[in-house]
Design a protein around this motif. Structure first.
Motif, PDB file in Angstrom:
ATOM      1  N   ALA A   1       0.721  -1.147   0.046  1.00  0.00           N
ATOM      2  CA  ALA A   1      -0.095   0.045  -0.153  1.00  0.00           C
ATOM      3  C   ALA A   1       0.859   1.232   0.035  1.00  0.00           C
ATOM      4  N   PHE A   2       0.595   2.319  -0.954  1.00  0.00           N
ATOM      5  CA  PHE A   2       1.038   3.424  -0.969  1.00  0.00           C
ATOM      6  C   PHE A   2       0.188   4.583  -0.914  1.00  0.00           C
ATOM      7  N   ASP A   3       0.554   5.643  -0.145  1.00  0.00           N
ATOM      8  CA  ASP A   3      -0.510   6.886   0.026  1.00  0.00           C
ATOM      9  C   ASP A   3      -0.456   7.344  -1.482  1.00  0.00           C
ATOM     10  N   PHE A   4      -1.747   7.946  -1.802  1.00  0.00           N
ATOM     11  CA  PHE A   4      -1.731   8.240  -3.259  1.00  0.00           C
ATOM     12  C   PHE A   4      -2.634   9.889  -3.148  1.00  0.00           C
ATOM     13  N   ASP A   5      -2.042  10.567  -3.972  1.00  0.00           N
ATOM     14  CA  ASP A   5      -2.637  11.930  -4.188  1.00  0.00           C
ATOM     15  C   ASP A   5      -3.303  11.766  -5.447  1.00  0.00           C
ATOM     16  N   PHE A   6      -4.642  11.522  -5.518  1.00  0.00           N
ATOM     17  CA  PHE A   6      -5.408  11.248  -6.952  1.00  0.00           C
ATOM     18  C   PHE A   6      -5.395  12.496  -7.766  1.00  0.00           C
ATOM     19  N   GLU A   7      -5.492  13.671  -7.407  1.00  0.00           N
ATOM     20  CA  GLU A   7      -5.656  14.735  -8.052  1.00  0.00           C
ATOM     21  C   GLU A   7      -4.309  15.014  -8.855  1.00  0.00           C
ATOM     22  N   LYS A   8      -2.890  14.869  -8.131  1.00  0.00           N
ATOM     23  CA  LYS A   8      -1.530  14.931  -8.772  1.00  0.00           C
ATOM     24  C   LYS A   8      -1.118  13.911  -9.289  1.00  0.00           C
ATOM     25  N   GLY A   9      -1.597  12.603  -9.131  1.00  0.00           N
ATOM     26  CA  GLY A   9      -1.190  11.465  -9.434  1.00  0.00           C
ATOM     27  C   GLY A   9       0.154  10.805  -8.996  1.00  0.00           C
ATOM     28  N   GLU A  10       0.128  11.059  -7.690  1.00  0.00           N
ATOM     29  CA  GLU A  10       1.620  10.861  -7.245  1.00  0.00           C
ATOM     30  C   GLU A  10       1.259   9.737  -6.037  1.00  0.00           C
ATOM     31  N   ALA A  11       2.132   8.427  -6.168  1.00  0.00           N
ATOM     32  CA  ALA A  11       2.181   7.706  -4.918  1.00  0.00           C
ATOM     33  C   ALA A  11       3.276   7.958  -4.063  1.00  0.00           C
ATOM     34  N   LYS A  12       3.021   7.795  -2.791  1.00  0.00           N
ATOM     35  CA  LYS A  12       4.349   7.880  -1.687  1.00  0.00           C
ATOM     36  C   LYS A  12       4.088   6.697  -0.768  1.00  0.00           C
ATOM     37  N   ALA A  13       5.486   6.261  -0.601  1.00  0.00           N
ATOM     38  CA  ALA A  13       5.341   4.887   0.043  1.00  0.00           C
ATOM     39  C   ALA A  13       5.173   5.256   1.654  1.00  0.00           C
ATOM     40  N   THR A  14       4.585   4.024   2.305  1.00  0.00           N
ATOM     41  CA  THR A  14       4.387   4.241   3.593  1.00  0.00           C
ATOM     42  C   THR A  14       5.161   3.353   4.466  1.00  0.00           C
ATOM     43  N   SER A  15       5.131   3.310   5.784  1.00  0.00           N
ATOM     44  CA  SER A  15       5.791   2.558   6.587  1.00  0.00           C
ATOM     45  C   SER A  15       5.753   0.906   6.407  1.00  0.00           C
ATOM     46  N   THR A  16       4.309   0.687   5.872  1.00  0.00           N
ATOM     47  CA  THR A  16       4.290  -0.806   5.682  1.00  0.00           C
ATOM     48  C   THR A  16       4.461  -1.178   4.013  1.00  0.00           C
ATOM     49  N   SER A  17       4.875  -0.264   3.135  1.00  0.00           N
ATOM     50  CA  SER A  17       5.252  -0.664   1.886  1.00  0.00           C
ATOM     51  C   SER A  17       6.422  -1.641   1.790  1.00  0.00           C
ATOM     52  N   LYS A  18       6.472  -2.584   0.665  1.00  0.00           N
ATOM     53  CA  LYS A  18       7.664  -3.489   0.740  1.00  0.00           C
ATOM     54  C   LYS A  18       8.542  -3.072  -0.553  1.00  0.00           C
ATOM     55  N   ASN A  19       9.926  -3.663  -0.340  1.00  0.00           N
ATOM     56  CA  ASN A  19      10.777  -3.677  -1.095  1.00  0.00           C
ATOM     57  C   ASN A  19      10.992  -4.902  -1.846  1.00  0.00           C
ATOM     58  N   VAL A  20      10.321  -5.982  -1.834  1.00  0.00           N
ATOM     59  CA  VAL A  20      10.332  -7.331  -2.361  1.00  0.00           C
ATOM     60  C   VAL A  20       8.947  -7.611  -3.132  1.00  0.00           C
ATOM     61  N   ILE A  21       9.045  -8.209  -4.219  1.00  0.00           N
ATOM     62  CA  ILE A  21       8.156  -8.610  -4.819  1.00  0.00           C
ATOM     63  C   ILE A  21       8.313 -10.403  -4.868  1.00  0.00           C
ATOM     64  N   ASN A  22       7.116 -11.063  -4.504  1.00  0.00           N
ATOM     65  CA  ASN A  22       7.424 -12.660  -4.458  1.00  0.00           C
ATOM     66  C   ASN A  22       6.849 -13.187  -5.745  1.00  0.00           C
ATOM     67  N   TYR A  23       7.615 -13.781  -6.533  1.00  0.00           N
ATOM     68  CA  TYR A  23       7.107 -14.161  -7.841  1.00  0.00           C
ATOM     69  C   TYR A  23       6.955 -15.751  -8.126  1.00  0.00           C
ATOM     70  N   ASN A  24       5.578 -16.090  -8.035  1.00  0.00           N
ATOM     71  CA  ASN A  24       5.498 -17.575  -8.164  1.00  0.00           C
ATOM     72  C   ASN A  24       5.261 -18.019  -9.689  1.00  0.00           C
ATOM     73  N   ILE A  25       5.898 -19.109  -9.717  1.00  0.00           N
ATOM     74  CA  ILE A  25       5.861 -19.878 -11.069  1.00  0.00           C
ATOM     75  C   ILE A  25       4.917 -21.201 -10.971  1.00  0.00           C
ATOM     76  N   PRO A  26       3.790 -21.358 -11.484  1.00  0.00           N
ATOM     77  CA  PRO A  26       2.767 -22.166 -11.410  1.00  0.00           C
ATOM     78  C   PRO A  26       3.453 -23.593 -11.768  1.00  0.00           C
ATOM     79  N   ILE A  27       2.813 -24.683 -11.432  1.00  0.00           N
ATOM     80  CA  ILE A  27       3.051 -25.976 -11.706  1.00  0.00           C
ATOM     81  C   ILE A  27       1.966 -26.253 -12.861  1.00  0.00           C
ATOM     82  N   THR A  28       2.441 -26.690 -14.062  1.00  0.00           N
ATOM     83  CA  THR A  28       1.316 -27.023 -15.019  1.00  0.00           C
ATOM     84  C   THR A  28       1.319 -28.409 -15.471  1.00  0.00           C
TER      85      THR A  28
END
Length: 191
Positions: free
Chosen positions: A94-121
């Motif tokens: 979650a990022f704070d967001f100013d909709f009028e300006k279109g600007e996102a700002k990180a919060t204390s709960t924002s993450k610096n990691v993305i978990n990328y799952n590769i499914p079994i087919t």
């Protein structure tokens, strides 16, 4: 390319309206922390964060994310990856967001990691690698991504820690794809 979707609303929209896709708490936007491999040529649906702000009858969603295209070669079958920023800058959650300006700002709960799952087919237990690059398509907020940490996991318990470096320093624009030209050669750590 472009795509169209139909959204419906109960009642009428109060103006000025603020719309976040995917849905988020008021005053926030969400950047996908958990993403799924959707094939070698695309990214998973629902991970491209968009927003709209306005006071007329037409709604135009605007991109907030771009896509990083990271190639991997080798002789293994990948099942999972983690992508993180070298400078620990937040890229998910979650990022704070100013909709009028279109600007996102990180919060204390924002993450610096993305978990990328590769499914079994039915065809494979993950993403089989070869000498031809297989691509991880990772949706991230628009910004500068010249260097990333990438941790790769295979279906035999192997792990590799790598750094993906861009061939030139330039920002990733919202709605665009940026390919890292030099693929990572997957060789799991032997320790």
């Amino acid at each position: 390319g472009s795509n169209k979707a139909t959204f419906s609303f109960a009642g009428t929209l109060a103006t000025p309206y603020c719309i976040a896709y995917p849905a988020a708490p008021a005053g926030k936007v969400l950047f996908a922390e958990n993403q799924l491999h959707a094939g070698n040529g695309t990214f998973a649906s629902g991970v491209s964060t968009m927003y709209a702000y306005g006071d007329n009858s037409g709604i135009q969603l605007n991109h907030l994310t771009g896509v990083l295209k990271i190639g991997v070669v080798g002789n293994a079958t990948l099942t999972y990856a983690q992508i993180s920023t070298v400078d620990r800058a937040p890229i998910a959650g979650a990022f704070d967001f100013d909709f009028e300006k279109g600007e996102a700002k990180a919060t204390s709960t924002s993450k610096n990691v993305i978990n990328y799952n590769i499914p079994i087919t039915a065809d494979a237990e993950g993403l089989p690698l070869s000498n031809e690059p297989q691509y991880l398509h990772v949706a991230v907020p628009a910004g500068v991504y010249d260097e990333l940490y990438v941790t790769l996991y295979d279906n035999q318990g192997g792990v590799m820690y790598a750094t993906a470096k861009a061939d030139e320093a330039k920002p990733l624009s919202a709605g665009k794809v940026r390919e890292f030209k030099n693929p990572i050669t997957y060789v799991p750590d032997s320790s």
